[in-house]
Design a protein around this motif. Sequence first.
Motif, PDB file in Angstrom:
ATOM      1  N   GLN A  27     -15.660  13.290   6.801  1.00 10.66           N
ATOM      2  CA  GLN A  27     -15.456  14.597   7.422  1.00 10.66           C
ATOM      3  C   GLN A  27     -16.719  15.049   8.148  1.00 10.66           C
ATOM      4  OE1 GLN A  27     -14.449  17.813   4.644  1.00 10.66           O
ATOM      5  NE2 GLN A  27     -12.742  18.341   5.991  1.00 10.66           N
ATOM      6  N   GLU A  28     -17.861  14.942   7.488  1.00 12.10           N
ATOM      7  CA  GLU A  28     -19.133  15.384   8.081  1.00 12.10           C
ATOM      8  C   GLU A  28     -19.507  14.560   9.307  1.00 12.10           C
ATOM      9  OE1 GLU A  28     -21.818  15.022   4.833  1.00 12.10           O
ATOM     10  OE2 GLU A  28     -21.245  16.938   3.905  1.00 12.10           O
ATOM     11  N   GLY A  30     -17.477  13.392  11.491  1.00 12.60           N
ATOM     12  CA  GLY A  30     -16.542  13.614  12.587  1.00 12.60           C
ATOM     13  C   GLY A  30     -15.484  12.537  12.717  1.00 12.60           C
ATOM     14  N   LEU A  32     -12.941  11.816  10.765  1.00  5.15           N
ATOM     15  CA  LEU A  32     -11.584  12.282  10.466  1.00  5.15           C
ATOM     16  C   LEU A  32     -10.949  12.981  11.667  1.00  5.15           C
ATOM     17  CD1 LEU A  32     -11.789  13.599   6.788  1.00  5.15           C
ATOM     18  CD2 LEU A  32     -11.095  11.353   7.634  1.00  5.15           C
ATOM     19  N   ASP A  33     -11.765  13.668  12.453  1.00  5.17           N
ATOM     20  CA  ASP A  33     -11.236  14.355  13.636  1.00  5.17           C
ATOM     21  C   ASP A  33     -10.751  13.372  14.699  1.00  5.17           C
ATOM     22  OD1 ASP A  33     -11.842  16.804  12.495  1.00  5.17           O
ATOM     23  OD2 ASP A  33     -13.845  16.875  13.390  1.00  5.17           O
ATOM     24  N   ARG A  34     -11.205  12.135  14.613  1.00  5.00           N
ATOM     25  CA  ARG A  34     -10.820  11.120  15.592  1.00  5.00           C
ATOM     26  C   ARG A  34      -9.661  10.261  15.110  1.00  5.00           C
ATOM     27  NH1 ARG A  34     -16.070   7.835  16.252  1.00  5.00           N
ATOM     28  NH2 ARG A  34     -14.871   6.806  17.911  1.00  5.00           N
ATOM     29  N   CYS A  35      -9.165  10.561  13.931  1.00  7.88           N
ATOM     30  CA  CYS A  35      -8.108   9.739  13.335  1.00  7.88           C
ATOM     31  C   CYS A  35      -6.829  10.546  13.125  1.00  7.88           C
ATOM     32  CB  CYS A  35      -8.556   9.195  11.973  1.00  7.88           C
ATOM     33  SG  CYS A  35      -9.977   8.098  12.037  1.00  7.88           S
ATOM     34  N   GLN A  37      -4.418  11.669  10.550  1.00  6.19           N
ATOM     35  CA  GLN A  37      -4.471  11.790   9.096  1.00  6.19           C
ATOM     36  C   GLN A  37      -3.049  11.803   8.539  1.00  6.19           C
ATOM     37  OE1 GLN A  37      -7.485  14.471   7.409  1.00  6.19           O
ATOM     38  NE2 GLN A  37      -8.212  14.847   9.487  1.00  6.19           N
TER      39      GLN A  37
END
Length: 357
Positions: A27-28, A30, A32-35, A37
């Motif tokens: 998460q830190e 970044g 997760l923002d590119r995947c 979920q």
Amino acid sequence: MALHRNVKQPSHLEQPARITSVYQKLQESGVLDRCLQLDARIATREELLWLHTADYVDELSATSEKKQSILTALERQYDSVFLCPETYQAALLSAGSSLQVVESILSGESRSGFAVIRPPGHHAESDEAFGFCYFNNTALAAKYAIENHQLERILIVDWDIHHGNGIQKMFEEDPRVLYISLHRLDIFPFNPENCDCNMVGTGPGVGFNVNIAWPSKGMGDSEYLAAFRRIIMPIANQYNPQLVLVAAGFDAALGDPLGGCKVSPEGYGQMCHMLTSLAEGRVAVLLEGGYNLKSVSDSMLMCANALLGDPLPTTLIGALQPGAAVTIQRVANYLLPYWTSLVVDVNSEEKNTKHKR
């Protein structure tokens, strides 16, 4: 999955922080923002029965309704297993999430994926919990691809420092699954007769079981990448898998309290990167062991970067540890009758070695 815990020993190595720390790191960064979920889901009874016995599934299911005092007594019938009322549900989610990642990849929704899951699974056998494992997540993921997507060639690379006895036993006669394990021969599960280099599968599965069994501790990036270059990638390219599953234990990592080895996060990233050249990039990295919270988090992040196609840091390659070259050559000798791709690679490496001398 974070509710599954050792009630008597909250600081047990297989603890909830293993997945929460990995998730926080992703998460830190970044990542997760590119995947995409995915929502976790439980594995169904029908799915579990592909590889586990009905009696065993029922036995584990019953633990969710028992008092902790009874569960503590029940633990004694297993080897290296702890139980709490949430264990069964956590095991269902861990297995089901593995299947969810595979479905997303094979349906074309995702190119590749990773699962931050626990409890781990590669020691679990068809009728027994074993070594922190309850349902065999990676094996079930392979079976899901076979049953629901009719795949005929699945590669499992198990780089957990402990041998995946459960996966081997479930597929040792099945050529639809090529199982390759890198592990230490001298530690848990303490079955050298079943996990040494000479164990290459049986019946129609002969040649499709590969054990790269290190004789001792101390192996690092140089040894693991040499095994990939000399053994894993030549065989994998010849096999031409339709899906790659990684039983991703990070207990061979530098600083792990159990593994005694020193693979760096960059080393794991490089191994993962090599695997993405297979199966049109359809790779699923499924968390298994790894008990140093920093190293498991950093290593999973590096694998996620590899799956995303990010540039990866290079690793420092040096001379192989004593025993590693011998192990790699032993594996090649046992597998030569089944994989012609090893012939050229082994001869080439021998010439290079002589030239360096």
